[in-house]
Design a protein around this motif. Structure first.
Motif, PDB file in Angstrom:
ATOM      1  N   LEU A  21     -33.802  81.950 -16.154  1.00 38.94           N
ATOM      2  CA  LEU A  21     -34.679  80.801 -15.923  1.00 38.94           C
ATOM      3  C   LEU A  21     -36.005  81.235 -15.309  1.00 38.94           C
ATOM      4  N   ILE A  42     -36.986  73.770  -7.974  1.00 44.94           N
ATOM      5  CA  ILE A  42     -35.692  73.297  -8.463  1.00 44.94           C
ATOM      6  C   ILE A  42     -35.194  72.278  -7.447  1.00 44.94           C
ATOM      7  N   GLN A  50     -33.471  65.180  -6.749  1.00 48.40           N
ATOM      8  CA  GLN A  50     -33.084  65.419  -8.139  1.00 48.40           C
ATOM      9  C   GLN A  50     -32.817  64.093  -8.816  1.00 48.40           C
ATOM     10  N   HIS A  54     -29.283  67.828 -14.788  1.00 46.21           N
ATOM     11  CA  HIS A  54     -29.120  68.945 -15.702  1.00 46.21           C
ATOM     12  C   HIS A  54     -30.029  70.031 -15.150  1.00 46.21           C
ATOM     13  N   HIS A  56     -32.663  72.471 -14.325  1.00 51.65           N
ATOM     14  CA  HIS A  56     -33.959  72.790 -14.899  1.00 51.65           C
ATOM     15  C   HIS A  56     -34.908  73.113 -13.753  1.00 51.65           C
ATOM     16  N   HIS A  58     -39.239  73.249 -12.491  1.00 49.42           N
ATOM     17  CA  HIS A  58     -40.591  72.749 -12.721  1.00 49.42           C
ATOM     18  C   HIS A  58     -41.570  73.881 -12.449  1.00 49.42           C
TER      19      HIS A  58
END
Length: 70
Positions: A21, A42, A50, A54, A56, A58
């Motif tokens: 990631l 995150i 959040q 899922h 992910h 930024h």
């Protein structure tokens, strides 16, 4: 793409996924012209703001960031 859903950072078991990631985020930042720097974020859980469950991250950039964030 993970074989099973990963709803949040605190549920990650495979360290290599997190490394992947970060590498993809760095490539994305470079492709977007963020040579002067960027921030990776995150969010984890309700108190971490959040809203999409899922995993992910930024990529934030294009301006001077302040500290502390938020």
């Amino acid at each position: 793409i993970p074989k099973r859903p990963i709803p949040r950072l605190s549920c990650v078991e495979a360290q290599d996924l997190l490394g992947h990631l970060m590498v993809v985020a760095a490539r994305t930042a470079k492709a977007q012209g963020l040579e002067d720097g960027y921030r990776l974020v995150i969010n984890d859980g309700k108190h971490g703001a959040q809203s999409v469950y899922h995993l992910h991250l930024h990529v934030l950039g294009g301006r001077q960031m302040g500290w502390p964030p938020g």
